[in-house]
Design a protein around this motif. Structure first.
Motif, mmCIF file in Angstrom:
data_model
loop_
_atom_site.group_PDB
_atom_site.id
_atom_site.type_symbol
_atom_site.label_atom_id
_atom_site.label_comp_id
_atom_site.label_asym_id
_atom_site.label_seq_id
_atom_site.Cartn_x
_atom_site.Cartn_y
_atom_site.Cartn_z
ATOM 1 N N SER A 1 -0.462 4.287 -0.870
ATOM 2 C CA SER A 1 -1.366 5.416 -1.061
ATOM 3 C C SER A 1 -1.079 6.583 -0.112
ATOM 4 O O SER A 1 -1.499 7.693 -0.363
ATOM 5 C CB SER A 1 -2.809 4.954 -0.882
ATOM 6 N N LYS A 2 -0.348 6.306 0.971
ATOM 7 C CA LYS A 2 -0.063 7.406 1.899
ATOM 8 C C LYS A 2 1.306 8.029 1.659
ATOM 9 O O LYS A 2 1.777 8.826 2.460
ATOM 10 C CB LYS A 2 -0.153 6.884 3.331
ATOM 11 N N GLU B 1 -2.660 13.779 -4.110
ATOM 12 C CA GLU B 1 -3.703 13.041 -4.812
ATOM 13 C C GLU B 1 -4.988 12.959 -3.996
ATOM 14 O O GLU B 1 -6.018 12.541 -4.481
ATOM 15 C CB GLU B 1 -3.200 11.654 -5.193
ATOM 16 N N ARG B 2 -4.909 13.302 -2.712
ATOM 17 C CA ARG B 2 -6.111 13.340 -1.861
ATOM 18 C C ARG B 2 -5.840 14.240 -0.650
ATOM 19 O O ARG B 2 -4.703 14.633 -0.423
ATOM 20 C CB ARG B 2 -6.464 11.933 -1.412
ATOM 21 N N ASP C 1 0.841 -1.194 0.000
ATOM 22 C CA ASP C 1 0.000 0.000 0.000
ATOM 23 C C ASP C 1 0.882 1.253 0.000
ATOM 24 O O ASP C 1 1.580 1.528 0.966
ATOM 25 C CB ASP C 1 -0.896 -0.022 1.248
#
Ligand code: ADP
Ligand code: ADP
Ligand code: MG
Length: 665
Positions: A596-597, A639-640, A594
């Motif tokens: 994503s962070k 991205e977020r 992962d």
């Protein structure tokens, strides 16, 4: 005629010029930097002169060193290639002052056309249709915003001295201008040493169509028809063709006439290119004139039979053009694919390094198409960070557009490169797309067709057959080898196998026949016949015919099986016994880590600015940092939404690809 010419360039274009000189019986001198000491151009030239360190600013851009090299070797003329000093009017004038011939247009024409702002003013005066916009310098961001709002969004912010797709940015709104104007200005300053910026209307979904012109020193100018270069990424050409599928005879003649009129107005006396953006309705607007040989000139050579380098040399010597417009006609269709050292699977990031393997397709005519490959590299050479990351220019020619596309597809299959990322699978994907084949293209093509980037394509049914057959045939060769070592394994080889291509499993029966291997697809009740197999264990390229149809795939051993790539379809292929296939179904799938962070550095580069700090709340779309790589400033955005937990790089730090820049909580 000249007896000795110096080439003030490197790589494939230096090699290209040497080839023509050899044919004309002209001796060549190549200048080279540290990085190019062992290059192909240096090997091929009759004489060479070392001119300095690897950065272009210390070698290929230093006029004094080039002039001195001419004097030292007795070269009478200089071919500048493209890039570097090719569009430098001061350099062309300097050559003349030193009694040397610059193989290109006269300095006045370069001066008039070599700058985007100046050339637009000129074109406007000459009655050429131009893109609406503000043709003049812009002082600061505030003025840029005012002008952009007068023109109306979207607009394009451009460096007046820009080239090669650098120093250009589209702005859809005020924020884009506020961010883009200083970025383009900084990029322009760094890349071209000139930070004059202008703004024009951004024409949405246009096509890039350019006219090749050719003039002599006696007032004659002709055009050699058009090239279409709409397949672009970041405003940089990737695939070009000649002629254009958009144009009809009347539009071609109108564009040709405008280009010739503009060239005549500046006494143009060499090869040059007048670039236009064209609407799908065949309206067209002048963009800029490139006063040099163009990267994509080979497609024009392939459809006209002319050698543009030879024409430039003859015109520089003072010869008259040996033909008139009415003598010229278009013969067939040609396509060029730029093979770049970039990783298409990772957002096309530059991927420099060594060409551990480099095996281009054979040049010449074959199966109804002709292949030409312009390269300046050999196996073992390095694509360095100092210059353009182009590996080669692969061209195909055939009587029709579709045959040229098919020829390009086959030539891309036959091109084998290892050691660095390269865009061949991506180029092959475009050749296979129905939209490209239909000719309905625009400069948005890549964005439209690959909105999420490129991840390869799923195998078509025909490709599934190829991958299945190749996997089975390779496995049979490996098994035969194992059997020859192991004495206990007597009896005929196993026939029943399960071939898994990705997740698709097929039961097959494999047998040999006189000329190859038959793969019977048990569940479908049909057979595949592989013949003319050209492969042995260890070879990365597998060539054969499947039911008579020639193909080439790239193969590599992988855990438990093989990785096989046909054009853009790459798959892991496992050849299992029926029992192992059953067990295989029960293995859990490995999950990807992962990330994503994390904000990872998408490429090797230098951090220009770090715009967030630990503890800061960042919203989606906000700038996290700016990276400079390959002379481009890249804005990395969140991205977020999230809170920054740690910042691992600061302004001025060099970073590697995949290095963790910022971690979110
Ligand atoms: P360069 O000198 O880098 O080649 P150009 O002015 O020729 O710069 O522009 C490069 C590309 O950017 C063009 O081929 C076209 O795709 C796109 N482009 C340039 N100007 C415009 C415009 N006004 N509207 C739409 N696209 C444009
Ligand atoms: P355009 O300016 O319209 O994009 P091209 O696609 O022909 O024209 O690209 C030419 C540009 O690419 C040059 O101006 C230069 O910036 C860059 N370039 C490509 N190859 C080289 C090279 N071998 N040496 C220097 N610059 C190069
Ligand atoms: Mg251009």
């Amino acid at each position: 005629m000249f007896t000795k010419i110096l080439i003030a360039n490197r790589g494939e274009i230096a090699v290209r010029v040497i080839k023509t000189c050899r044919r004309l019986g002209i001796a060549t001198v190549v200048v080279y930097s540290d990085a190019d000491a062992g290059s192909l151009a240096v090997e091929m030239a009759d004489e060479t002169v070392h001119i300095g360190a690897s950065p272009a600013a210390q070698s290929y851009l230093v006029a004094d060193k080039i002039i001195a090299a001419c004097k030292e070797t007795g070269a009478q003329a200089i071919h500048p290639g493209f890039g570097f000093l090719s569009e430098n009017a001061g350099f062309a004038q300097r050559c003349a002052d030193e009694g040397l011939v610059f193989i290109g247009p006269n300095p006045g024409a370069i001066q008039a056309m070599g700058d985007k702002i100046e050339s637009k003013k000129f074109a406007q005066a000459a009655g050429v249709s131009c893109v609406p916009g503000h043709i003049g310098e812009i002082a600061d961001t505030a003025e840029a915003v005012t002008i952009a709002e007068q023109i109306g969004y979207p607009v394009m912010i451009k460096a007046s001295a820009g080239g090669g797709g650098k120093g250009i940015r589209v702005a859809w709104n005020r924020q884009d201008v506020e961010e883009g104007f200083p970025a383009v200005r900084a990029e322009a300053k760094a890349s071209f040493g000139d930070d004059r910026i202008f703004i024009e209307k951004f024409i949405e979904s246009p096509r890039h169509i350019e006219i090749q012109v050719l003039g002599d020193k006696h007032g004659n100018v002709v055009h050699l028809f058009e090239r279409e270069c709409s397949i672009q990424r970041r405003n940089q050409k990737v695939i070009e063709e000649a002629p254009s599928p958009l144009l009809d005879e009347a539009t071609r003649a109108a564009m040709g006439a405008q280009a010739v009129a503009l060239a005549k107005a500046v006494n143009y006396d060499s090869a040059g290119t007048v670039e236009f953006v064209a609407g799908q309705d065949k309206s067209f607007f002048f963009l800029e004139m490139n006063t040099r040989l163009q990267v994509e000139h080979p497609v024009t050579e392939l459809i006209t039979g002319l050698d543009l380098v030879e024409q430039m040399i003859r015109s520089a010597w003072g010869e008259k053009l040996a033909f008139q417009q009415s003598d010229l006609k278009i013969n067939g269709w040609a396509i060029e694919s730029r093979i770049y050292a970039e990783d298409p699977y990772r957002k096309f990031l530059p991927s420099i390094g060594r060409l551990v393997r480099y095996a281009p397709p054979e040049e010449g005519e074959k199966d109804g198409y002709t292949v030409r490959n312009d390269a300046g590299v050999r196996e073992g050479d390095e694509i360095s960070m100092y210059y353009d990351p182009m590996i080669s220019k692969l061209c195909s020619w055939a009587p029709t557009r579709l045959a040229a596309i098919d020829g390009m597809g086959r030539a891309l299959e036959d091109f084998h490169i290892e050691g660095l990322g390269q865009n061949i699978p991506f180029l092959a994907a475009v050749m296979d797309q129905e939209r490209f084949r239909s000719g309905k293209i625009s400069t948005n093509y890549i964005k439209d067709e690959f909105p999420d980037g490129f991840a390869g394509t799923n195998p078509t049914p025909d490709q599934l057959d190829i991958l299945t057959a190749v996997g089975a045939a390779m496995q049979r060769v490996y098994a035969a080898r194992a059997r020859s070592y192991a004495s206990g394994l007597a009896g005929p080889p196993r026939e029943d196998w399960v071939v898994a291509v990705g997740h698709a499993k097929r039961n097959v029966k494999v047998s040999e026949h006189d000329d190859g291997v038959t793969i019977h697809l048990v569940d479908e009740g049909r057979s595949l016949s592989l013949t003319a197999i050209d492969w042995r264990p260890g070879k990365p390229v597998f060539r054969a015919r499947l039911d008579g149809q020639a193909f080439t795939v790239q193969v590599a051993p992988a855990a438990e099986g093989f990785t096989i790539r046909h054009r853009a379809a790459k798959a892991r292929v496992l050849v299992l016994t029926p029992r192992n296939a059953e067990l295989h179904d029960r293995l859990p799938e490995k999950k990807a880590a992962d990330t994503s962070k994390l904000v990872l550095s998408p490429m090797p580069g230098l951090v220009v600015s770090m715009d967030v700090a630990a503890g800061q709340l960042v919203r989606e779309g906000e700038v996290v940092c700016v990276l400079e790589a390959m002379k481009m400033q890249n804005i990395i955005r969140a991205e977020r939404d999230g809170t920054v937990k740690a910042v691992n790089a600061k302004s001025g730090d060099p970073v590697a690809a995949d290095e963790i820049l910022v971690e979110f909580a």
